[in-house]
Design an enzyme around this catalytic site. Structure first.
Site, PDB file in Angstrom:
ATOM      1  N   CYS A  88       0.899  -1.152   0.046  1.00 56.47           N
ATOM      2  CA  CYS A  88      -0.141   0.079  -0.124  1.00 56.47           C
ATOM      3  C   CYS A  88       0.786   1.205  -0.185  1.00 56.47           C
ATOM      4  CB  CYS A  88      -1.148  -0.121   1.240  1.00 56.47           C
ATOM      5  SG  CYS A  88      -2.109   1.466   1.052  1.00 56.47           S
ATOM      6  N   CYS A 118      -5.535   2.172  -5.340  1.00 53.34           N
ATOM      7  CA  CYS A 118      -5.108   2.821  -4.002  1.00 53.34           C
ATOM      8  C   CYS A 118      -6.092   3.915  -3.598  1.00 53.34           C
ATOM      9  CB  CYS A 118      -3.600   3.334  -4.096  1.00 53.34           C
ATOM     10  SG  CYS A 118      -3.108   4.089  -2.682  1.00 53.34           S
TER      11      CYS A 118
END
Length: 450
Positions: free
Chosen positions: A201, A379
């Protein structure tokens, strides 16, 4: 800990959020249950290494392919975490307790849970060894061991977390310390870091920066805060469309971004962070902080680094389109532990799970895999307590957006998707092997627009 809910206002917003939370609570009663067997077998048709998002999702899919009795998961942890929500936990918008469930509750019913740690892989003999001395053989192996946090590669860590003013959203042990540091902030430097390694991430290190800035504004401390993002990278984000949008936000909110700066030491007793200039190796800078959020260096799990399945950098060496191992045709990889050239996110794992399911099903029939993974990942860039830019893109760094509007714009709807809808999909769809990413939604929207 009391979540910071007052920043999300408006009756429609609150009603929508309550509706999603209610749906999540109602659906939680549908969780699958199983238990670790007292008499695990020593051979399985499909053996899954890792009980994270990729491992559980693939076990559920393989159960439907070959039957629960023929599938096993090797996983030592008793808790399963939905880690994408830790960004909001660190900012006080979610409770840590909402991010985990007992591992026993997410393993597909009937699938064997081998509660142990993998210590050796021997793909030449189609077997693995565990830390309790067992050898387990397989016909097909799925490696889903995730990524390793290497806090100790920063001098002064992890022991530095014993001090106040420092936290990290990447560990269950330190994520609540981020929220405490945020609450305790009075004035000075608030520093956020990005390491010189691959990370999971990759947007998370800057998400907490935006949330912190919003919190400082909410609490009247913004004028006393000097917000600094020190990143080892040379750009704020790898996809230009979203990078341009983030640069505008950074300028509007007066955030200091320094590129090619890598955190190498934390002097927590003095509240000092030491950074190396990657453009001038050996040149360092010491910056005092009132708050420090650390994104640790990360690497492939140690057990993989020296394994025959690893590439030169230690990652599981798979074909980027089929997820089949390049040298061992009955071995497959999914998620953060692989060398797939895309961002390491839960959204990527969801998309990969659908492709890998089809790949394995065809290989089981002695057929050639046809479905190709395009590198899709997502994302949700949280830019405030009620705004998100939803970045979606492929292997080439080209936007691969789901919705029929410009996703580089901050939106309240995308925040609710991040905070409430995606956890619901994760627990109730993805882990059960029914969510392979939003490709079908993208096709639906695009057909509707044509």
């Amino acid at each position: 800990m009391t979540p910071l809910v007052s920043v999300v206002s408006g009756p429609r917003a609150r009603l929508f959020a309550c509706f999603l939370r209610l749906g999540t609570q109602q659906a939680s009663s549908l969780q699958l249950h199983t238990g670790a067997s007292l008499a695990a077998k020593n051979y399985y048709e499909v053996l899954v290494l890792g009980g994270g998002s990729g491992g559980i999702s693939m076990a559920a899919r393989m159960k439907r392919r070959v039957g629960a009795d023929n599938v096993a998961i090797v996983e030592p942890s008793e808790r399963h975490f939905y880690q994408p929500i830790w960004t909001l936990v660190g900012a006080g918008a979610k409770q840590l307790s909402s991010s985990f469930r007992p591992t026993v509750s997410v393993i597909p019913s009937g699938v064997e849970w081998i509660k142990a740690r993998v210590v050796e892989l021997n793909p030449d003999k189609n077997c693995i060894h565990t830390d309790n001395g067992k050898e387990i053989s397989y016909k097909y192996l799925i490696i889903a061991l995730g990524i390793q946090l290497d806090y100790e590669k920063i001098k002064g860590l992890p022991e530095g977390f014993d001090h106040p003013k420092i936290g990290s959203n990447y560990s269950v042990r330190t994520v609540e310390k981020t929220w405490k540091a945020l609450q305790d902030f009075e004035e000075g430097n608030a520093i956020f870091t990005f390491p010189n390694t691959p990370v999971k991430c990759a947007g998370a290190p800057q998400k907490i920066m935006y949330l912190s800035e919003a919190y400082f504004r909410k609490t009247g401390k913004r004028s006393k805060a000097n917000i600094i993002f020190n990143t080892s990278l040379g750009t704020i984000f790898g996809v230009k469309k979203y990078a341009d949008a983030l640069k505008e936000i950074i300028q509007e909110r007066n955030l200091a971004v320094n590129y090619k700066q890598n955190l190498i030491e934390v002097r927590a007793d003095k509240q000092e962070a030491v950074f190396e200039n990657l453009d001038k190796p050996g040149e360092t800078q010491v910056i005092s902080y009132e708050m420090l959020h650390v994104t640790p260096p990360m690497s492939s799990p140690d057990v993989l680094k020296t394994s025959p399945v690893a590439d030169a950098a230690g990652w599981v060496d798979v074909d980027k389109e089929t997820l089949q191992h390049r040298r061992y045709p009955n071995v497959f990889g999914i998620g953060d532990c692989t060398n797939l050239p895309t961002s390491k996110t839960a959204a990527a794992v969801a998309a990969q799970s659908g492709i890998l399911d089809r790949t394995i099903s065809l290989i089981m029939k002695n057929q050639t895999p046809r479905k190709k993974y395009d590198g899709y990942t997502s994302c949700p860039l949280v830019t405030g307590y009620n705004r998100v830019i939803l970045a979606e893109f492929d292997y080439n760094g080209q936007p691969l957006e789901t919705f029929p509007f410009d996703q580089s714009k901050e939106r309240l709807t995308m925040y609710f998707m991040k905070a409430d809808m995606m956890p619901f999909l994760y627990w109730n769809m993805m882990l059960r092997g029914y969510w392979g990413g939003p490709a079908f939604l993208r096709k639906l929207f695009h057909l509707g627009m044509s």
